[in-house]
Structures are given as C-alpha cells and as structure tokens.
Design a protein around this motif. Structure first.
Motif, PDB file in Angstrom:
ATOM      1  N   ARG A  88      -8.083 -25.874   0.749  1.00  0.00           N
ATOM      2  CA  ARG A  88      -6.640 -25.664   0.523  1.00  0.00           C
ATOM      3  C   ARG A  88      -6.414 -24.573  -0.514  1.00  0.00           C
ATOM      4  O   ARG A  88      -5.530 -23.739  -0.360  1.00  0.00           O
ATOM      5  N   ARG A  89      -7.228 -24.579  -1.570  1.00  0.00           N
ATOM      6  CA  ARG A  89      -7.097 -23.524  -2.591  1.00  0.00           C
ATOM      7  C   ARG A  89      -7.397 -22.146  -2.014  1.00  0.00           C
ATOM      8  O   ARG A  89      -6.892 -21.139  -2.496  1.00  0.00           O
ATOM      9  N   GLU A  90      -8.220 -22.113  -0.970  1.00  0.00           N
ATOM     10  CA  GLU A  90      -8.551 -20.848  -0.305  1.00  0.00           C
ATOM     11  C   GLU A  90      -7.503 -20.475   0.742  1.00  0.00           C
ATOM     12  O   GLU A  90      -7.575 -19.412   1.348  1.00  0.00           O
ATOM     13  N   GLY A  91      -6.558 -21.383   1.012  1.00  0.00           N
ATOM     14  CA  GLY A  91      -5.487 -21.113   1.960  1.00  0.00           C
ATOM     15  C   GLY A  91      -5.772 -21.547   3.384  1.00  0.00           C
ATOM     16  O   GLY A  91      -5.125 -21.079   4.323  1.00  0.00           O
ATOM     17  N   PHE A  92      -6.702 -22.482   3.583  1.00  0.00           N
ATOM     18  CA  PHE A  92      -7.102 -22.913   4.923  1.00  0.00           C
ATOM     19  C   PHE A  92      -6.738 -24.379   5.158  1.00  0.00           C
ATOM     20  O   PHE A  92      -7.596 -25.262   5.180  1.00  0.00           O
ATOM     21  N   GLU A  93      -5.459 -24.628   5.359  1.00  0.00           N
ATOM     22  CA  GLU A  93      -4.950 -25.987   5.508  1.00  0.00           C
ATOM     23  C   GLU A  93      -5.550 -26.713   6.713  1.00  0.00           C
ATOM     24  O   GLU A  93      -5.950 -27.877   6.601  1.00  0.00           O
ATOM     25  N   GLN A  94      -5.592 -26.076   7.870  1.00  0.00           N
ATOM     26  CA  GLN A  94      -6.126 -26.760   9.060  1.00  0.00           C
ATOM     27  C   GLN A  94      -7.592 -27.135   8.875  1.00  0.00           C
ATOM     28  O   GLN A  94      -8.019 -28.216   9.284  1.00  0.00           O
ATOM     29  N   HIS A  95      -8.354 -26.254   8.268  1.00  0.00           N
ATOM     30  CA  HIS A  95      -9.770 -26.529   8.016  1.00  0.00           C
ATOM     31  C   HIS A  95      -9.912 -27.666   7.004  1.00  0.00           C
ATOM     32  O   HIS A  95     -10.802 -28.511   7.123  1.00  0.00           O
ATOM     33  N   ALA A  96      -9.018 -27.693   6.019  1.00  0.00           N
ATOM     34  CA  ALA A  96      -9.027 -28.754   5.006  1.00  0.00           C
ATOM     35  C   ALA A  96      -8.807 -30.113   5.655  1.00  0.00           C
ATOM     36  O   ALA A  96      -9.442 -31.106   5.284  1.00  0.00           O
ATOM     37  N   ARG A  97      -7.917 -30.160   6.639  1.00  0.00           N
ATOM     38  CA  ARG A  97      -7.647 -31.423   7.334  1.00  0.00           C
ATOM     39  C   ARG A  97      -8.897 -31.954   8.032  1.00  0.00           C
ATOM     40  O   ARG A  97      -9.131 -33.160   8.066  1.00  0.00           O
ATOM     41  N   VAL A  98      -9.710 -31.083   8.569  1.00  0.00           N
ATOM     42  CA  VAL A  98     -10.964 -31.518   9.191  1.00  0.00           C
ATOM     43  C   VAL A  98     -11.864 -32.144   8.134  1.00  0.00           C
ATOM     44  O   VAL A  98     -12.459 -33.203   8.361  1.00  0.00           O
ATOM     45  N   CYS A  99     -11.979 -31.496   6.981  1.00  0.00           N
ATOM     46  CA  CYS A  99     -12.817 -32.033   5.901  1.00  0.00           C
ATOM     47  C   CYS A  99     -12.416 -33.459   5.549  1.00  0.00           C
ATOM     48  O   CYS A  99     -13.268 -34.352   5.488  1.00  0.00           O
ATOM     49  N   GLU A 100     -11.145 -33.666   5.289  1.00  0.00           N
ATOM     50  CA  GLU A 100     -10.713 -34.965   4.779  1.00  0.00           C
ATOM     51  C   GLU A 100     -10.633 -36.047   5.847  1.00  0.00           C
ATOM     52  O   GLU A 100     -10.508 -37.218   5.519  1.00  0.00           O
ATOM     53  N   ARG A 101     -10.758 -35.678   7.117  1.00  0.00           N
ATOM     54  CA  ARG A 101     -10.593 -36.665   8.189  1.00  0.00           C
ATOM     55  C   ARG A 101     -11.874 -36.952   8.975  1.00  0.00           C
ATOM     56  O   ARG A 101     -11.826 -37.646   9.975  1.00  0.00           O
ATOM     57  N   HIS A 102     -13.017 -36.417   8.541  1.00  0.00           N
ATOM     58  CA  HIS A 102     -14.227 -36.567   9.355  1.00  0.00           C
ATOM     59  C   HIS A 102     -15.158 -37.688   8.897  1.00  0.00           C
ATOM     60  O   HIS A 102     -16.145 -37.980   9.566  1.00  0.00           O
ATOM     61  N   THR A 103     -14.869 -38.335   7.781  1.00  0.00           N
ATOM     62  CA  THR A 103     -15.755 -39.388   7.278  1.00  0.00           C
ATOM     63  C   THR A 103     -15.684 -40.603   8.197  1.00  0.00           C
ATOM     64  O   THR A 103     -14.599 -41.102   8.494  1.00  0.00           O
ATOM     65  N   GLY A 104     -16.860 -41.069   8.620  1.00  0.00           N
ATOM     66  CA  GLY A 104     -16.899 -42.130   9.633  1.00  0.00           C
ATOM     67  C   GLY A 104     -16.237 -41.592  10.892  1.00  0.00           C
ATOM     68  O   GLY A 104     -16.558 -40.508  11.353  1.00  0.00           O
ATOM     69  N   THR A 105     -15.285 -42.344  11.410  1.00  0.00           N
ATOM     70  CA  THR A 105     -14.440 -41.825  12.501  1.00  0.00           C
ATOM     71  C   THR A 105     -13.032 -41.641  11.966  1.00  0.00           C
ATOM     72  O   THR A 105     -12.048 -41.764  12.681  1.00  0.00           O
ATOM     73  N   GLY A 106     -12.978 -41.363  10.673  1.00  0.00           N
ATOM     74  CA  GLY A 106     -11.728 -41.310   9.949  1.00  0.00           C
ATOM     75  C   GLY A 106     -11.570 -42.613   9.186  1.00  0.00           C
ATOM     76  O   GLY A 106     -12.210 -43.615   9.506  1.00  0.00           O
ATOM     77  N   LEU A 107     -10.755 -42.577   8.152  1.00  0.00           N
ATOM     78  CA  LEU A 107     -10.533 -43.765   7.334  1.00  0.00           C
ATOM     79  C   LEU A 107      -9.038 -44.070   7.279  1.00  0.00           C
ATOM     80  O   LEU A 107      -8.235 -43.181   7.003  1.00  0.00           O
ATOM     81  N   SER A 108      -8.693 -45.306   7.525  1.00  0.00           N
ATOM     82  CA  SER A 108      -7.290 -45.710   7.440  1.00  0.00           C
ATOM     83  C   SER A 108      -6.971 -46.140   6.010  1.00  0.00           C
ATOM     84  O   SER A 108      -7.857 -46.525   5.239  1.00  0.00           O
ATOM     85  N   LYS A 109      -5.707 -46.107   5.690  1.00  0.00           N
ATOM     86  CA  LYS A 109      -5.249 -46.577   4.379  1.00  0.00           C
ATOM     87  C   LYS A 109      -5.683 -48.025   4.168  1.00  0.00           C
ATOM     88  O   LYS A 109      -6.169 -48.393   3.092  1.00  0.00           O
ATOM     89  N   ASP A 110      -5.512 -48.851   5.201  1.00  0.00           N
ATOM     90  CA  ASP A 110      -5.889 -50.266   5.090  1.00  0.00           C
ATOM     91  C   ASP A 110      -7.372 -50.426   4.787  1.00  0.00           C
ATOM     92  O   ASP A 110      -7.763 -51.250   3.965  1.00  0.00           O
TER      93      ASP A 110
END
Length: 178
Positions: A88-110
């Motif tokens: 995100r600091r580099e200006g790559f929002e879509q790529h950032a979303r992949v980073c934060e959503r790839h752990t396991g099969t994604g993680l839910s708030k619950d």
C-alpha cells in the motif's frame, strides 16, 4: 510494475530470505498462471496474477521465521497484513489485498476472534477471482520445502486444520480451478 525491484527493495540485506521467497513465489505464480490459462472462461487478469503471486509473501521478512531466512520480530501469521502495508505504501492496493487475504483460505473476523489471532478483527477473505486463484495456488507449496508441490489431498489436509469453512472454500476452488 517491476516486481524484481520491489523484492530487491525489501530484501536487499537478506539474500537467504530472498532466495526462499522468490523460489516459493515463482512456483505459486507458475501454478496460478497455468490454471488461469486453462480457464479463459473465467476472464482472469493474467498480468495481475503474475505480479501479485510473486508478491503475495513480500512481508514475511518482518516475521520471526528463521527456518526460512526471516529474522523479524512479528509472528508469522501477520506476514500477509505486513506485506499489504508495504505494498500500500508503494501504491499497489490490489496487490496488497492479495497479501492480506491469502493466509489459509482467507481468515474471517469470527475466526480471528475465536482463535485470538494477533490480527485486526475483520474479514480477510479472498473476493476477486484473482485473489482466490493466488490463494488456491499457494496452498500447494510450502516455503520450508520450496521445490515440492503438495498433492491435492495433502493441500486439503493442510487447510482442514483451519476448520470446516476453510476446507469448504478450498473445495469450492477445486471445482472452479481444477
């Protein structure tokens, strides 16, 4: 986007970690691109997948994972959100979303709350077809054994450890991508 320059920027003083990151990310990228090319009906953004798959684990150097050449102070579970912050600091929002959503099969708030994970209490679930694809491809490779592809059954057993929802998401992706 120059993926190599981004990796070099953050791994300039960590050659061992960089080699493991690049080897793992290349395998994930190759698998994701092969699946994307086999499924033109899904209209997957192949250029984006090539970039984002190479960067999905960019934040791992900030974590305490000496077995993969990473000597940071953060717990490994945070590598996705840490990588997202970097991109995100580099200006790559879509790529950032992949980073934060790839752990396991994604993680839910619950799931984050129930397991008391050191992550923000929010959903980190893949939403776009590209996010799902990269997350799926990643489940077949481990950074600790970067040259070995897991069998489908091994990948299923690995994600099942994170609960029924995780395995269900993975199996939905099997139907979509295989």
């Amino acid at each position: 986007m120059d993926v190599t320059a981004i990796i070099d920027k953050f791994y300039s003083d960590n050659e061992a970690g960089k080699q493991i990151l690049v080897a793992h990310s290349k395998l994930v990228t190759d698998k994701a691109l092969a699946i994307a090319k086999a499924h033109p009906e899904l209209n997957i953004d192949i250029a984006f997948v090539g970039e984002a798959a190479m960067l999905h684990d960019i934040g791992v150097f900030l974590c305490n994972a000496p077995s993969i050449g990473c000597f940071g102070i953060e717990p490994y579970i945070k590598h996705g959100i840490l990588g997202a912050e970097l991109l995100r600091r580099e200006g790559f929002e879509q790529h950032a979303r992949v980073c934060e959503r790839h752990t396991g099969t994604g993680l839910s708030k619950d799931s984050i709350l129930a397991q008391e994970l050191p992550l923000p209490a929010q959903d980190f679930l893949p939403e776009t077809i590209e996010e799902k694809l990269i997350c799926f491809a990643d489940k077949f490779f481990s950074k600790s054994r970067p040259t070995e592809e897991k069998s489908l059954e091994h990948a299923q057993r690995s994600v099942a450890k994170f609960g029924k929802d995780s395995l269900e998401r993975f199996n939905e992706w099997c139907a979509l991508f295989l």
